[in-house]
Design a protein around this motif. Structure first.
Motif, PDB file in Angstrom:
ATOM      1  N   UNK A  70       0.845  -1.202   0.000  1.00 20.32           N
ATOM      2  CA  UNK A  70       0.000   0.000   0.000  1.00 20.32           C
ATOM      3  C   UNK A  70       0.876   1.246   0.000  1.00 20.32           C
ATOM      4  N   UNK A  71       1.919   1.222   0.834  1.00 23.30           N
ATOM      5  CA  UNK A  71       2.827   2.376   0.894  1.00 23.30           C
ATOM      6  C   UNK A  71       3.497   2.610  -0.462  1.00 23.30           C
ATOM      7  N   UNK A  72       3.961   1.526  -1.111  1.00 22.19           N
ATOM      8  CA  UNK A  72       4.596   1.666  -2.422  1.00 22.19           C
ATOM      9  C   UNK A  72       3.621   2.232  -3.458  1.00 22.19           C
ATOM     10  N   UNK A  73       2.403   1.704  -3.482  1.00 18.57           N
ATOM     11  CA  UNK A  73       1.409   2.192  -4.432  1.00 18.57           C
ATOM     12  C   UNK A  73       1.039   3.639  -4.147  1.00 18.57           C
ATOM     13  N   UNK A  74       0.942   3.971  -2.865  1.00 13.42           N
ATOM     14  CA  UNK A  74       0.630   5.342  -2.465  1.00 13.42           C
ATOM     15  C   UNK A  74       1.735   6.292  -2.922  1.00 13.42           C
ATOM     16  N   UNK A  75       2.979   5.873  -2.716  1.00 16.25           N
ATOM     17  CA  UNK A  75       4.118   6.713  -3.108  1.00 16.25           C
ATOM     18  C   UNK A  75       4.138   6.939  -4.612  1.00 16.25           C
ATOM     19  N   UNK A  76       3.938   5.865  -5.395  1.00 16.44           N
ATOM     20  CA  UNK A  76       3.978   5.998  -6.848  1.00 16.44           C
ATOM     21  C   UNK A  76       2.798   6.817  -7.373  1.00 16.44           C
ATOM     22  N   UNK A 197      -1.757 -13.738  -2.290  1.00 18.79           N
ATOM     23  CA  UNK A 197      -1.609 -13.500  -3.727  1.00 18.79           C
ATOM     24  C   UNK A 197      -1.936 -12.060  -4.111  1.00 18.79           C
ATOM     25  N   UNK A 198      -2.946 -11.470  -3.486  1.00 17.65           N
ATOM     26  CA  UNK A 198      -3.363 -10.117  -3.878  1.00 17.65           C
ATOM     27  C   UNK A 198      -2.269  -9.083  -3.621  1.00 17.65           C
ATOM     28  N   UNK A 199      -1.661  -9.021  -2.426  1.00 15.88           N
ATOM     29  CA  UNK A 199      -0.557  -8.069  -2.238  1.00 15.88           C
ATOM     30  C   UNK A 199       0.617  -8.311  -3.184  1.00 15.88           C
ATOM     31  N   UNK A 200       0.863  -9.589  -3.515  1.00 15.81           N
ATOM     32  CA  UNK A 200       1.940  -9.887  -4.462  1.00 15.81           C
ATOM     33  C   UNK A 200       1.652  -9.261  -5.818  1.00 15.81           C
ATOM     34  N   UNK A 201       0.408  -9.358  -6.262  1.00 18.19           N
ATOM     35  CA  UNK A 201       0.014  -8.739  -7.528  1.00 18.19           C
ATOM     36  C   UNK A 201       0.205  -7.224  -7.482  1.00 18.19           C
ATOM     37  N   UNK A 202      -0.208  -6.606  -6.382  1.00 16.97           N
ATOM     38  CA  UNK A 202      -0.067  -5.157  -6.266  1.00 16.97           C
ATOM     39  C   UNK A 202       1.385  -4.727  -6.114  1.00 16.97           C
ATOM     40  N   UNK A 203       2.227  -5.611  -5.569  1.00 21.55           N
ATOM     41  CA  UNK A 203       3.654  -5.297  -5.488  1.00 21.55           C
ATOM     42  C   UNK A 203       4.279  -5.278  -6.878  1.00 21.55           C
ATOM     43  N   UNK A 204       3.925  -6.256  -7.709  1.00 22.20           N
ATOM     44  CA  UNK A 204       4.475  -6.336  -9.057  1.00 22.20           C
ATOM     45  C   UNK A 204       4.027  -5.151  -9.905  1.00 22.20           C
ATOM     46  N   UNK A 205       2.810  -4.679  -9.659  1.00 21.79           N
ATOM     47  CA  UNK A 205       2.241  -3.608 -10.495  1.00 21.79           C
ATOM     48  C   UNK A 205       2.216  -2.268  -9.769  1.00 21.79           C
ATOM     49  N   UNK A 206       3.110  -2.079  -8.778  1.00 21.96           N
ATOM     50  CA  UNK A 206       3.065  -0.857  -7.967  1.00 21.96           C
ATOM     51  C   UNK A 206       3.298   0.416  -8.783  1.00 21.96           C
ATOM     52  N   UNK A 207       3.995   0.297  -9.933  1.00 25.82           N
ATOM     53  CA  UNK A 207       4.196   1.459 -10.791  1.00 25.82           C
ATOM     54  C   UNK A 207       2.971   1.751 -11.648  1.00 25.82           C
ATOM     55  N   UNK A 208       1.996   0.824 -11.632  1.00 26.08           N
ATOM     56  CA  UNK A 208       0.784   1.005 -12.426  1.00 26.08           C
ATOM     57  C   UNK A 208       0.744   0.101 -13.628  1.00 26.08           C
ATOM     58  N   UNK A 209      -0.457  -0.345 -13.997  1.00 24.65           N
ATOM     59  CA  UNK A 209      -0.608  -1.217 -15.158  1.00 24.65           C
ATOM     60  C   UNK A 209      -0.179  -0.517 -16.438  1.00 24.65           C
TER      61      UNK A 209
END
Length: 220
Positions: A70-76, A197-209
């Motif tokens: 969440x922090x990574x996605x928030x930052x990006x 699995x869900x956080x793993x997916x969001x970690x891989x795509x933290x820069x955005x789809x």
């Protein structure tokens, strides 16, 4: 006529919002650790007691990973935001509100799995799933708001970016809802796998789809 003084204070920079969010994330992660307690066992049974607490370790790792993502996605996301208005502040506060619920849901889930009560495990799984679904839903609101207020974004941010981010957030809503349904109606272990699995997916795509698509196209 427009009031320039009102316009001046209708938006602010992102520094205070980012600082407050970082503090919430840090406190939330700290609260997760409080669920890891020494086992109350008689002398000579410490190893068995520690091993018996494996659900607490799994819940801690899962939720820590989730908050980190969440922090990574928030930052990006904030790398693309130039200014904040009242609506975006509330959308951001919604994300922080649901993130702060994770230690509670984590504690309930780890306790239920550790005690192995077949009646409580599905309920605990459903609670964690509800928090995860609600959290992804707040990201839907956040991204949709940004998509409808391009004046808040940095120059050069494509319109497609937040359209795809909304899709990514909806995917989380669907997956967490499915995890809760399968965990409650079929087997809690299915939900535990999806919770990882869900956080793993969001970690891989933290820069955005959107940017992930660009990187994949360049590698072809």
């Amino acid at each position: 006529m427009r009031n320039p003084r009102v316009e001046q204070y209708s938006t602010t920079d992102t520094r205070r919002a980012e600082g407050f969010a970082d503090a919430v994330f840090a406190i939330t992660i700290t609260l997760l650790v409080l669920e890891l307690r020494p086992p109350e066992v008689p002398p000579g049974q410490l190893l068995a007691g520690l091993l018996h607490q494996w659900p607490s370790y799994l819940a801690y790792v899962t939720s820590y990973l989730y908050i980190a993502v969440i922090w990574l996605n928030h930052k990006h996301a904030f790398l693309r935001i130039r200014s904040m208005n009242r609506g975006l502040h509330w959308a951001n506060l919604g994300i922080l509100f649901t993130t702060a619920l994770l230690p509670f849901a984590t504690g309930v889930l780890s306790k239920a799995v550790r005690e192995g009560d077949p009646a409580d495990e599905p309920t605990a799984v459903a609670l964690y799933s509800l928090v995860g679904t609600f959290l992804c839903g707040t990201w839907v609101v956040f991204f949709r708001y940004l998509g409808h207020h391009p004046a808040l974004l940095d120059e050069g941010v494509p319109a497609e970016f937040f359209i795809q981010e909304t899709t990514r957030a909806w995917l989380g809503v669907i997956l967490y809802a499915a995890a809760g349904a399968f965990g409650y109606l079929v087997a809690p272990v299915i939900a535990l796998v999806l919770f990882l699995a869900v956080p793993t997916f969001y970690a891989i795509t933290s820069h955005g789809l959107y940017e992930l698509g660009i990187v994949l196209r360049r590698r072809r």
